[in-house]
Write an enzyme that holds these catalytic residues in place. Structure first.
Site, PDB file in Angstrom:
ATOM      1  N   ASP A 466       0.693  -1.551  -0.059  1.00 30.37           N
ATOM      2  CA  ASP A 466       0.002   0.097   0.017  1.00 30.37           C
ATOM      3  C   ASP A 466       0.884   1.381  -0.064  1.00 30.37           C
ATOM      4  OD1 ASP A 466      -1.795  -1.668   0.567  1.00 30.37           O
ATOM      5  OD2 ASP A 466      -2.637  -1.131   2.368  1.00 30.37           O
ATOM      6  N   GLU A 544      -7.780  -2.723  -3.628  1.00 27.73           N
ATOM      7  CA  GLU A 544      -9.057  -3.113  -2.713  1.00 27.73           C
ATOM      8  C   GLU A 544      -9.228  -1.196  -3.445  1.00 27.73           C
ATOM      9  OE1 GLU A 544     -10.471  -3.613   1.355  1.00 27.73           O
ATOM     10  OE2 GLU A 544      -9.476  -1.875   1.062  1.00 27.73           O
ATOM     11  N   GLU A 548      -7.841   5.523  -4.026  1.00 25.58           N
ATOM     12  CA  GLU A 548      -6.853   6.181  -3.078  1.00 25.58           C
ATOM     13  C   GLU A 548      -6.004   5.573  -3.925  1.00 25.58           C
ATOM     14  OE1 GLU A 548      -6.602   5.739   1.524  1.00 25.58           O
ATOM     15  OE2 GLU A 548      -7.094   3.299   0.717  1.00 25.58           O
TER      16      GLU A 548
END
Length: 804
Positions: A466, A544, A548
């Site tokens: 991430d 996911e 973002e």
């Protein structure tokens, strides 16, 4: 250093070393930095990039990636890619290359053409999976490999070496590849057939100068193995074929066939020895037209015969934007939809840039401005307490920094100078604490080639997960500070550390030892991957929160434009455009053609290489499942201005899913209206009145939101109208709003220090953009009389109105 823009702890810093390697002592109670750590730290402007984690985190480091060889040993580890599991496992996890899938095993390279399966998952929604079910396994007959290692990698192809001592089998596989290419150091090849597979051809070539072609059928899918002239095949059993290869051409390829027709086999035979040896993507942005041209190039070698043009399968998003010749009719089914074939060594796509802004001006009336000022008072008072509510690491700190930085921009536009300055000080102080290592810190890990933030969150260190999500928030917050104070963003101040965060997720130079090429972004798939090691139970890598990822790329556009770095800005545009195109197609399925009909959901919230699902990593609650692909809402979220028909489908699906969730007695303890501000903001992009009506000013507030931001967003859209993506401009930073009457508001941002410029829109409207300000003009529909005014609005200043 305080006079260069730092706040808070920076004033207490004392430099103790220099000459390129530097550290700062902030006080023994806060840094936890040993003398050894100080000696190894790198000075980055006014910041410090440490070589070791803070005390208490010494054992927390990225997982080693030992399965590399050849050129990959001198490069930064390419984490977060579709193939990353090769480097972390002795035998790789499944590699979903699309349309084929692969897995390295001790027996050789497994090859599969996945088929859709509908899989009920206990306690969750139905998943659509494309599992790896190998039809063939290609191995070496002369040796058994010790392991499989990543030996080389291009932009969308990889070479995996399976070796034992000096003997090796190399397998080259790639996105869009319908062949797998093999070469051996010595000996022949062994082809293992899966249970139920059948040989459909004789084990001999048609003539001495013809290639050996072996046809196989498995579960209705057709395959062919191609070996060069002079090859000889034998069968050890009904499930194993051995091939003796010519001494100077120890190569073969394996292909899936889209159909069993003789003409198809003839075509695939013709291209079978055009081996792919290099893949490279490039992009160029023309600001005057807003067109982004992306080129995909393959470097090949004819390993037998003269044909050097390979067959490639293109993703649907590539086909939709092709600027060169179109593929032919043959296509493979895949998890992303039909992938048609094109014989080529290069192709181009063209996409249209439709602008973003760093902030929106005050477009509402005095009543709206008064409401914003009132909400600001409470939000500024609560601002310090927003830090640490869920965590102290790079994700939650970055998310809060960005939320407060956007709030600061709104305060400045509203003329609330004191509130803006208070937020400015708060945000700078937190940046300073991290950038100087006053407690938390950033560390450069040479073993992996990455900037790591301590404390970690969501496996951002141990699993390298991430980074684009986390650092995107930091870069976006830095954009807002840089708008107010260019000195803060200078390389000699905070800008150097911001540049390190950018380099971690978006380095464009290939083959570096410090950072990999575009860590998170997959150039051929057109979107990012979040998992660091790519090991996810055979499903491939995943992402996911697509929104973002978009936030990170928007931040690059804005930072690049502010810094006058056109290359960085254009990189951000490339990443933003491709990511949003992929999101609308593969996550949100706006056109309603990608998701399986039995899935019965308006979006896939989690997209893997080999499956998609309606879920999250932390909850099965539907509002969070759907909302995670919307937040954060910023002026770069305008790609989510979707047709009303899709909005209706999205919210109807949400209501059904929530009722089903409640009926099962499930609860994660969150409020029933969780993220209601995010959903209202999303809806308002298309229907401002409905969005305002949906918002409860006393309802729940998403942890990266403020009531001020939500009301400013909703009131701006109510005043100016929905986002209009039909009008473009010859600028990177702009947005257009349109009311039901046809009246349009055109907004442009010109960074400070660049000078005023004339911006022209595709419908003929023009305005003069003032530097350091948001400039807007309102024009009535051509069919009705109305006002035409341009207004320049800058932070802390209402600007002056002038007639056009």
């Amino acid at each position: 250093m305080a006079n260069m823009g730092w706040a808070g702890g920076a004033a207490a810093l004392r430099r103790v070393a220099c000459s390129g390697v530097v550290a700062f002592i902030v006080g023994a109670s806060t840094t936890g930095a040993s003398l050894a750590q100080i000696a190894q730290a790198q000075r980055m402007g006014e910041g410090v990039l440490f070589a070791e984690p803070p005390s208490g985190f010494g054992s927390l480091k990225p997982k080693a990636a030992p399965y590399r060889s050849g050129p990959m040993l001198s490069r930064a580890v390419p984490t977060n890619q579709w193939y990353s599991s090769v480097m972390y496992e002795r035998w790789s996890d499944v590699l979903h290359a699309h349309p084929l899938s692969f897995r390295a095993s001790q027996a050789g390279m497994e090859v599969s053409l996945p088929v859709r399966k509908r899989v009920p998952v206990e306690g969750k929604q139905l998943e659509i999976q494309y599992p790896h079910e190998p039809a063939l396994t290609i191995g070496a007959s002369a040796f058994t490999p010790d392991d499989a290692r990543l030996h080389d990698a291009g932009d969308w192809h990889i070479k995996i070496r399976m070796a034992s001592a000096n003997q090796y089998l190399d397998a080259t596989v790639l996105h869009g590849g319908v062949y797998a290419y093999f070469s051996l150091s010595d000996g022949g090849a062994r082809i293992q057939l899966a249970e139920g597979a059948r040989l459909l051809s004789q084990l001999s070539a048609s003539s001495d100068d013809a290639p050996l072609v072996i046809r196989v059928e498995h579960r209705g899918r057709h395959w062919a193995v191609f070996a060069p002239p002079g090859s000889r095949a034998g069968s050890a059993s009904n499930r194993e074929v051995t091939i003796d290869l010519p001494e100077r051409r120890r190569v073969l390829s394996v292909a899936a066939l889209p159909d069993p027709e003789p003409a198809t086999l003839e075509r695939f035979t013709r291209h079978a020895f055009a081996f792919v040896e290099g893949t490279e993507v490039s992009w160029s942005f023309d600001e005057s037209s807003g067109k982004l041209l992306t080129e995909y190039k393959l470097r090949t070698q004819a390993m037998s015969g003269t044909e050097s043009v390979p067959l490639m399968a293109l993703y649907p998003h590539q086909v939709q934007h092709l600027s060169s010749r179109k593929p032919d009719g043959a296509a493979f089914e895949s998890i992303r939809g039909a992938m048609p074939l094109l014989a080529t060594t290069s192709f181009q796509t063209t996409m249209q840039w439709r602008g973003i802004l760093p902030a929106w001006p005050m477009l509402g009336g005095e009543e709206e401005r008064d409401r914003i000022r009132s909400l600001l008072t409470g939000d500024v008072r609560r601002a310090p307490s927003m830090f640490g509510r869920m965590g102290q690491g790079t994700y939650w700190t970055g998310k809060t920094l960005a939320a407060l930085a956007h709030l600061m921009a709104i305060a400045a536009e509203a003329g609330e100078t004191e509130a803006a300055q208070s937020l400015d000080t708060l945000v700078r102080r937190r940046f300073s604490q991290w950038f100087t290592g006053a407690g938390p810190r950033f560390v450069f890990d040479r073993s992996i080639g990455s900037v790591l933030g301590y404390p970690e969150e969501f496996g951002s260190v141990a699993a390298m997960n991430d980074h684009h999500f986390h650092y995107g928030y930091w870069i976006m917050a830095a954009v807002q500070l840089a708008r107010r104070d260019s000195a803060w963003a200078a390389p000699g101040a905070a800008g150097a550390m911001v540049s390190q965060l950018i380099a971690d997720i978006a380095t464009t130079e290939r083959g570096r030892a410090d950072f990999p090429f575009l860590r998170n972004f997959d150039p051929y798939a057109g979107h990012s991957w979040a998992g660091g090691d790519g090991v996810y139970f055979g499903h491939g890598n995943n992402q996911e929160s697509s929104s973002e990822a978009v936030n990170a790329w928007a931040a690059l556009v804005l930072w690049g434009e502010l810094k006058g770095d056109r290359a960085l800005r254009d990189l951000g545009i490339y990443l933003y455009l491709h990511e949003t195109v992929a999101v609308l197609q593969y996550w949100l399925d706006v056109d309603g053609v990608m998701l399986d009909k039995s899935f019965d959901k308006p979006l896939a919230s989690m997209v893997f290489g080999g499956k998609y699902a309606y879920s999250t990593w932390w909850t099965e609650e539907p509002r969070q499942i759907q909302g995670i692909n919307l937040l954060p809402i910023t002026p770069a979220s305008t790609y989510l201005a979707l047709p009303r028909a899709y909005m209706d489908r999205f919210f109807a699906g949400l209501d059904r899913a929530r009722r089903s969730y409640d009926s099962r007695g499930q609860s994660d303890g969150t409020p029933a209206d969780i993220w209601q501000d995010v959903f209202a903001s999303f809806l308002a992009l298309t229907d401002p009145a409905a969005g305002m009506k949906a918002w409860n000013s006393r309802g729940s507030v998403e942890l990266g939101e403020t009531r001020t931001r939500t009301f400013h967003w909703l009131s701006t859209l109510r005043a100016a109208g929905a986002i209009d993506r039909t009008v473009t401009a010859d600028s990177a930073l702009y947005s257009v709003f349109v009311r039901e009457t046809g009246e349009r508001t055109y907004v442009v941002y010109q960074p400070a220090g660049k000078g005023a410029r004339n911006v022209r829109f595709s419908d003929g409207t023009a305005l003069r953009a003032e530097p350091g300000r948001l400039t807007h003009v309102v024009r009535a529909s051509q069919s009705s009389p109305g006002r035409s005014a341009a207004q320049a609005v800058g932070p802390g200043s209402s600007g002056g109105e002038r007639q056009q």
